[in-house]
Enzyme design. Structure first.
Site, mmCIF file in Angstrom:
data_model
loop_
_atom_site.group_PDB
_atom_site.id
_atom_site.type_symbol
_atom_site.label_atom_id
_atom_site.label_comp_id
_atom_site.label_asym_id
_atom_site.label_seq_id
_atom_site.Cartn_x
_atom_site.Cartn_y
_atom_site.Cartn_z
ATOM 1 N N GLY A 185 -0.344 60.342 -1.904
ATOM 2 C CA GLY A 185 -0.984 60.501 -0.759
ATOM 3 C C GLY A 185 -2.478 59.870 -0.680
ATOM 4 N N ARG A 215 -9.143 58.239 -5.578
ATOM 5 C CA ARG A 215 -10.167 59.023 -6.178
ATOM 6 C C ARG A 215 -11.709 58.167 -6.085
ATOM 7 N NH1 ARG A 215 -6.324 60.324 -10.613
ATOM 8 N NH2 ARG A 215 -6.241 62.591 -10.354
ATOM 9 N N LEU A 250 -8.843 49.728 -5.883
ATOM 10 C CA LEU A 250 -8.730 50.742 -4.798
ATOM 11 C C LEU A 250 -7.970 51.907 -5.368
ATOM 12 C CD1 LEU A 250 -7.617 48.703 -1.505
ATOM 13 C CD2 LEU A 250 -9.811 49.144 -2.466
ATOM 14 N N HIS A 265 -2.014 51.117 -1.807
ATOM 15 C CA HIS A 265 -0.525 51.907 -1.541
ATOM 16 C C HIS A 265 0.236 50.831 -0.460
ATOM 17 C CE1 HIS A 265 -2.888 55.625 -2.573
ATOM 18 N NE2 HIS A 265 -1.978 55.687 -3.338
ATOM 19 N N HIS A 270 -4.264 54.138 0.835
ATOM 20 C CA HIS A 270 -5.341 53.123 1.144
ATOM 21 C C HIS A 270 -4.487 52.023 1.130
ATOM 22 C CE1 HIS A 270 -4.789 52.488 -3.285
ATOM 23 N NE2 HIS A 270 -5.252 53.689 -3.636
ATOM 24 N N GLU A 271 -5.254 50.475 0.921
ATOM 25 C CA GLU A 271 -4.677 49.348 1.072
ATOM 26 C C GLU A 271 -3.875 48.763 -0.160
ATOM 27 O OE1 GLU A 271 -3.826 46.489 2.927
ATOM 28 O OE2 GLU A 271 -4.697 47.869 4.595
ATOM 29 N N LYS A 285 -1.947 48.681 -11.265
ATOM 30 C CA LYS A 285 -3.248 49.555 -11.324
ATOM 31 C C LYS A 285 -3.122 50.543 -12.393
ATOM 32 C CE LYS A 285 -6.923 52.037 -10.080
ATOM 33 N NZ LYS A 285 -6.343 53.466 -10.371
HETATM 34 P P1 AMP Z 1 -0.840 57.176 -6.462
HETATM 35 O O1 AMP Z 1 -1.157 57.755 -5.179
HETATM 36 O O2 AMP Z 1 -2.378 57.169 -7.055
HETATM 37 O O3 AMP Z 1 0.031 57.934 -7.442
HETATM 38 O O4 AMP Z 1 -0.240 55.783 -6.482
HETATM 39 C C1 AMP Z 1 0.818 55.622 -6.036
HETATM 40 C C2 AMP Z 1 1.113 54.142 -6.497
HETATM 41 O O5 AMP Z 1 0.258 53.170 -5.659
HETATM 42 C C3 AMP Z 1 1.196 53.835 -7.784
HETATM 43 O O6 AMP Z 1 2.402 53.088 -7.972
HETATM 44 C C4 AMP Z 1 0.035 52.952 -8.029
HETATM 45 O O7 AMP Z 1 0.161 52.304 -9.054
HETATM 46 C C5 AMP Z 1 -0.191 52.365 -6.793
HETATM 47 N N1 AMP Z 1 -1.497 51.922 -6.418
HETATM 48 C C6 AMP Z 1 -2.623 52.764 -6.553
HETATM 49 N N2 AMP Z 1 -3.887 52.150 -6.492
HETATM 50 C C7 AMP Z 1 -3.255 50.674 -6.429
HETATM 51 C C8 AMP Z 1 -4.014 49.598 -5.968
HETATM 52 N N3 AMP Z 1 -5.338 49.414 -5.988
HETATM 53 N N4 AMP Z 1 -3.338 48.589 -6.133
HETATM 54 C C9 AMP Z 1 -1.931 48.526 -5.993
HETATM 55 N N5 AMP Z 1 -1.067 49.633 -6.383
HETATM 56 C C10 AMP Z 1 -1.727 50.731 -6.220
#
Ligand code: AMP
Length: 274
Positions: free
Chosen positions: A31, A187, A184, A37, A34-35, A149
């Site tokens: 959750g 955090r 992005l 996701h 951002h761009e 990322k």
């Molecule tokens: P998270 O919500 O941080 O667990 O991330 C969910 C998914 O989004 C994971 O597959 C991350 O690698 C991906 N993600 C997070 N930040 C980025 C980003 N800046 N660019 C591309 N994918 C991202």
């Protein structure tokens, strides 16, 4: 857009989509979208008939002194953003729905999950692999989109899906960045304005590492040290690790983890030797 919060409801909905001939794209998130996701959601929507986004702040992947309680939660915004990017379903279960009896079962991916983040955050990848395996089991056959990322996470998930024969195709998506190079991340919301100005040093360190690899430097320790040196130019930054790892394909993957103030950021880049 359907907002679902129970396992049977998601399973039934995605089974029905497949029975009607549709392909399912899955984007797993914690959750605070951002761009980055949303780039995964858009890619999934372009390649699949229906997209399901999961929003679950997974307690299993946080260490005892990490930011589980503080992690940003904004489901209403996440649902609207997911829909705008092409998702048909948002699955946002409670911890009780996912783990009514806790879990006695933990998925551990050896070796791939051992270094870097695995070393810095003991148990983190066990938590990741366990929740991803569970969400794959609930979602059923699909294409699942992950960001580069979190490169080590991507490798852990790939290996887990292959070892356990999940009927899931893993798709890697490029890292979305701000114009100054900062990757992005949910955090980034923790950063003060001064810390936000300092944070692009992580990307600058990676660029310096890439420049060395592209100039023919093959000593991985030297590349790691050069990245650490760039990090050290920023007083607000504290290095956790800076590593260069050669892959089987001849490419080198560069990794940096650092704290900016109290916020821990990770990033990585690929480099190609001449
Ligand atoms: P998270 O919500 O941080 O667990 O991330 C969910 C998914 O989004 C994971 O597959 C991350 O690698 C991906 N993600 C997070 N930040 C980025 C980003 N800046 N660019 C591309 N994918 C991202």
């Amino acid at each position: 857009m359907n907002l679902l919060d129970t396992i049977p409801a998601l399973r039934k909905a995605l089974d029905a989509e497949r029975a009607a001939g549709g392909t399912v794209g899955l984007v797993l998130t914690m959750g605070a979208l951002h761009e980055g996701h949303l780039s995964l959601v858009r890619r999934a929507a372009a390649e699949c008939d229906v997209v399901a986004v999961t929003v679950f702040v997974n307690p299993l992947q946080f260490g005892p002194h990490e930011d589980l309680a503080a992690y940003p939660r904004r489901l209403e915004d996440d649902a609207a953003l997911s829909e705008g990017a092409g998702a048909s379903y948002v699955f946002a279960p409670s911890v009780e729905e996912m783990f009514p009896d806790g879990t006695l079962t933990i998925v551990h991916v050896a070796e791939v999950g051992d270094g870097r983040e695995g070393r810095a955050r003991p148990g983190h990848f066990d938590g990741v692999a366990t929740i991803v395996a569970k969400l794959f089991a609930v979602a059923g056959p699909c294409r699942a989109y992950f960001g580069e990322k979190d490169h080590q996470q991507l490798e852990v998930v790939r290996r887990m899906a292959a070892d356990l024969s999940f009927p899931v195709q893993i798709v890697a998506c490029p890292t979305a960045r701000e114009a100054n190079g900062l990757a992005l991340s949910s955090r980034n919301a923790y950063l003060s304005p001064a810390e936000r100005a300092a944070a692009p040093v992580v990307h600058r360190a990676l660029l310096a590492g890439r420049a060395l690899v592209e100039r023919g430097v093959t000593d991985q320790a030297a590349v790691g040290a050069a990245m650490a040196e760039v990090l050290a130019t920023e007083p607000a930054a504290r290095l956790d690790y800076a590593e260069a790892l050669a892959g089987a394909d001849g490419k080198v993957r560069l990794f940096v983890a650092a704290r900016i103030g109290t916020t821990r950021l990770i990033d990585n880049l690929e480099a190609t030797a001449p």
